[in-house]
Design a protein around this motif. Structure first.
Motif, mmCIF file in Angstrom:
data_model
loop_
_atom_site.group_PDB
_atom_site.id
_atom_site.type_symbol
_atom_site.label_atom_id
_atom_site.label_comp_id
_atom_site.label_asym_id
_atom_site.label_seq_id
_atom_site.Cartn_x
_atom_site.Cartn_y
_atom_site.Cartn_z
ATOM 1 N N TRP A 266 23.434 -17.401 6.126
ATOM 2 C CA TRP A 266 22.939 -16.911 4.829
ATOM 3 C C TRP A 266 23.759 -17.490 3.682
ATOM 4 C CZ3 TRP A 266 18.713 -15.318 2.889
ATOM 5 C CH2 TRP A 266 18.649 -14.516 1.738
ATOM 6 N N ARG A 267 25.056 -17.661 3.882
ATOM 7 C CA ARG A 267 25.904 -18.234 2.836
ATOM 8 C C ARG A 267 25.426 -19.632 2.437
ATOM 9 N NH1 ARG A 267 28.010 -21.764 0.527
ATOM 10 N NH2 ARG A 267 30.184 -22.216 0.045
ATOM 11 N N TRP A 268 25.041 -20.449 3.427
ATOM 12 C CA TRP A 268 24.589 -21.798 3.104
ATOM 13 C C TRP A 268 23.145 -21.824 2.627
ATOM 14 C CZ3 TRP A 268 28.012 -25.179 2.030
ATOM 15 C CH2 TRP A 268 29.285 -25.070 2.595
ATOM 16 N N ILE A 269 22.324 -20.904 3.096
ATOM 17 C CA ILE A 269 20.968 -20.789 2.568
ATOM 18 C C ILE A 269 20.997 -20.451 1.091
ATOM 19 C CG2 ILE A 269 18.921 -19.286 2.604
ATOM 20 C CD1 ILE A 269 19.142 -19.242 5.645
ATOM 21 N N GLY B 54 35.497 -5.949 4.002
ATOM 22 C CA GLY B 54 34.516 -5.167 3.256
ATOM 23 C C GLY B 54 33.211 -5.893 2.997
ATOM 24 N N LEU B 55 32.864 -6.856 3.835
ATOM 25 C CA LEU B 55 31.623 -7.608 3.661
ATOM 26 C C LEU B 55 30.481 -6.888 4.374
ATOM 27 C CD1 LEU B 55 33.003 -11.233 4.221
ATOM 28 C CD2 LEU B 55 33.049 -9.812 2.156
ATOM 29 N N ASN B 56 29.264 -7.391 4.168
ATOM 30 C CA ASN B 56 28.085 -6.722 4.693
ATOM 31 C C ASN B 56 27.216 -7.708 5.484
ATOM 32 O OD1 ASN B 56 25.833 -5.148 5.190
ATOM 33 N ND2 ASN B 56 25.762 -4.265 3.150
ATOM 34 N N PRO B 57 27.616 -8.039 6.713
ATOM 35 C CA PRO B 57 26.800 -8.967 7.514
ATOM 36 C C PRO B 57 25.384 -8.465 7.753
ATOM 37 C CG PRO B 57 28.978 -8.669 8.485
ATOM 38 C CD PRO B 57 28.836 -7.636 7.414
ATOM 39 N N ALA B 58 25.199 -7.163 7.895
ATOM 40 C CA ALA B 58 23.858 -6.623 8.140
ATOM 41 C C ALA B 58 22.917 -6.942 6.984
ATOM 42 C CB ALA B 58 23.930 -5.116 8.371
ATOM 43 N N LYS B 59 23.423 -6.884 5.758
ATOM 44 C CA LYS B 59 22.609 -7.214 4.584
ATOM 45 C C LYS B 59 22.242 -8.695 4.589
ATOM 46 C CE LYS B 59 22.607 -6.951 -0.479
ATOM 47 N NZ LYS B 59 23.404 -6.559 -1.676
ATOM 48 N N ALA B 60 23.179 -9.544 4.994
ATOM 49 C CA ALA B 60 22.902 -10.981 5.062
ATOM 50 C C ALA B 60 21.817 -11.271 6.099
ATOM 51 C CB ALA B 60 24.179 -11.736 5.399
ATOM 52 N N ILE B 61 21.900 -10.616 7.253
ATOM 53 C CA ILE B 61 20.897 -10.818 8.300
ATOM 54 C C ILE B 61 19.530 -10.346 7.815
ATOM 55 C CG2 ILE B 61 20.204 -10.147 10.629
ATOM 56 C CD1 ILE B 61 23.221 -9.913 11.282
ATOM 57 N N ALA B 62 19.512 -9.229 7.110
ATOM 58 C CA ALA B 62 18.244 -8.736 6.551
ATOM 59 C C ALA B 62 17.676 -9.735 5.551
ATOM 60 C CB ALA B 62 18.464 -7.378 5.888
ATOM 61 N N GLY B 63 18.544 -10.399 4.802
ATOM 62 C CA GLY B 63 18.083 -11.414 3.851
ATOM 63 C C GLY B 63 17.414 -12.586 4.556
ATOM 64 N N ILE B 64 17.984 -13.013 5.676
ATOM 65 C CA ILE B 64 17.374 -14.108 6.444
ATOM 66 C C ILE B 64 16.002 -13.688 6.960
ATOM 67 C CG2 ILE B 64 17.605 -15.593 8.459
ATOM 68 C CD1 ILE B 64 20.642 -15.287 8.211
ATOM 69 N N LYS B 65 15.917 -12.487 7.516
ATOM 70 C CA LYS B 65 14.639 -12.005 8.037
ATOM 71 C C LYS B 65 13.591 -11.913 6.922
ATOM 72 C CE LYS B 65 16.644 -9.190 11.772
ATOM 73 N NZ LYS B 65 16.869 -7.797 12.263
ATOM 74 N N ARG B 66 14.007 -11.417 5.764
ATOM 75 C CA ARG B 66 13.078 -11.288 4.650
ATOM 76 C C ARG B 66 12.575 -12.650 4.192
ATOM 77 N NH1 ARG B 66 16.298 -9.009 1.577
ATOM 78 N NH2 ARG B 66 16.888 -10.794 0.287
ATOM 79 N N MET B 67 13.476 -13.641 4.109
ATOM 80 C CA MET B 67 13.074 -14.980 3.662
ATOM 81 C C MET B 67 12.122 -15.625 4.656
ATOM 82 S SD MET B 67 15.571 -17.972 2.181
ATOM 83 C CE MET B 67 16.052 -16.927 0.792
ATOM 84 N N LEU B 68 12.346 -15.411 5.946
ATOM 85 C CA LEU B 68 11.436 -15.939 6.951
ATOM 86 C C LEU B 68 10.059 -15.308 6.836
ATOM 87 C CD1 LEU B 68 13.822 -16.100 10.051
ATOM 88 C CD2 LEU B 68 12.643 -18.041 8.976
ATOM 89 N N MET B 69 10.020 -14.020 6.559
ATOM 90 C CA MET B 69 8.750 -13.332 6.416
ATOM 91 C C MET B 69 8.020 -13.822 5.166
ATOM 92 S SD MET B 69 8.018 -9.223 6.134
ATOM 93 C CE MET B 69 8.894 -9.136 4.575
ATOM 94 N N GLU B 70 8.751 -13.996 4.072
ATOM 95 C CA GLU B 70 8.130 -14.399 2.809
ATOM 96 C C GLU B 70 7.523 -15.790 2.887
ATOM 97 O OE1 GLU B 70 11.314 -13.934 0.060
ATOM 98 O OE2 GLU B 70 10.944 -11.782 -0.268
ATOM 99 N N ARG B 71 8.157 -16.673 3.646
ATOM 100 C CA ARG B 71 7.605 -18.029 3.696
ATOM 101 C C ARG B 71 6.365 -18.121 4.591
ATOM 102 N NH1 ARG B 71 11.178 -22.412 7.117
ATOM 103 N NH2 ARG B 71 10.972 -21.492 9.186
ATOM 104 N N GLN B 72 6.066 -17.053 5.342
ATOM 105 C CA GLN B 72 4.844 -17.012 6.136
ATOM 106 C C GLN B 72 3.669 -16.470 5.337
ATOM 107 O OE1 GLN B 72 5.752 -14.759 9.655
ATOM 108 N NE2 GLN B 72 7.186 -16.278 10.471
ATOM 109 N N LEU B 73 3.951 -15.830 4.193
ATOM 110 C CA LEU B 73 2.868 -15.227 3.399
ATOM 111 C C LEU B 73 2.130 -16.275 2.586
ATOM 112 C CD1 LEU B 73 4.732 -12.031 2.179
ATOM 113 C CD2 LEU B 73 3.161 -12.261 4.111
#
Length: 254
Positions: free
Chosen positions: A195-198, A235-254
């Motif tokens: 997600w950092r590089w995306i 204090g970072l949030n890896p779960a939020k980053a993973i959710a961001g990847i999933k959301r971006m993958l879903m959005e590019r299918q719409l």
């Protein structure tokens, strides 16, 4: 002053109120000596020791058992070398205060990684997964001849909470999905770096990076348990980053 494995002495010193004693249980394993791991018991006077768990380990190694093996380097929560499990939580020994622990402190290696010796685990596979995502700036256009590739403050702000990852593996080794599927699931630490590089405005391979993780195991073994976010010593949030990847993958299918 430090004592090693002497219950009678531990009983005597406990009556001395001038001492602030802690009992420390440490996982020990030396494959050259025994095939079986064991737990060893140490007594430590906090008045004679630095404030962090790492200070206690260094003192035990220096004064009680020179064979105690662990990794450490910066002592400032930057290198991630001293990651281990302290009182049931993956964290950094150099930033975990002894004062935050109870009278009994349990120290184990990071879970579900092969133990090389004592508190040292084999991170070869973890860093191979990190290398596999190509964690560097990837571009297709030529670099400017007279300057660096620039970012606006807002664009740089998109990397806040991502570039601070020190790859200590505390989050990945706290994730049950990574325990059972670590051979194929990338785990929260590596996916945070994806997600950092995306999100880096200078990188020009977003599509390729998304393609590389669009897989039922590499990405979708994450079930949002949130252990990764709860245990991250930075204090970072890896779960939020993973959710961001999933959301971006879903959005590019719409």
């Amino acid at each position: 002053m430090l004592w090693f494995k002497r219950p009678a002495m531990a009983q005597r010193v406990s009556r001395d109120k001038s001492r602030r004693m802690r009992r420390i249980l440490i996982y020990r394993y030396d494959p050259e000596r025994s095939a079986k791991p064991r737990i060893e018991n140490f007594e430590l006077d906090l008045n004679q020791c630095g404030p962090m768990v790492l200070d206690a380990l260094i003192k035990i190694k220096a004064e009680a058992d020179g064979g105690l093996t662990f990794r450490r380097s910066c002592r400032e929560g930057v290198c991630g070398s001293c990651a281990m499990n302290i009182d049931g939580q993956n964290t950094l020994a150099c930033t975990r205060p002894l004062a935050s622990c109870g009278d009994l402190i349990r120290i184990y290696p990071l879970p579900h990684l092969q133990v090389i010796k004592d508190l040292v685990v084999d991170t070869t596979h973890f860093f191979a997964q990190y290398a596999a995502i190509k964690p560097w700036l990837s571009t297709q256009t030529p670099a400017p001849a007279d300057r660096e590739r620039l970012q606006s403050p807002d664009e740089r702000g998109q990397l806040a909470g991502l570039s601070e990852c020190i790859l200590c593996a505390c989050c990945s080794t706290s994730c049950p999905s990574y325990w059972w599927n670590g051979d194929r699931y990338l785990g929260p630490a590596v996916l945070l770096q994806v997600w950092r590089w995306i999100m880096d405005s200078r990188d020009e391979t977003r599509g390729e990076r998304l393609d590389a993780v669009e897989d039922s195991f590499r990405l979708y073994r994450c079930h949002t348990i949130m252990n990764c976010t709860q245990t991250c010593p930075k204090g970072l949030n890896p779960a939020k980053a993973i959710a961001g990847i999933k959301r971006m993958l879903m959005e590019r299918q719409l």
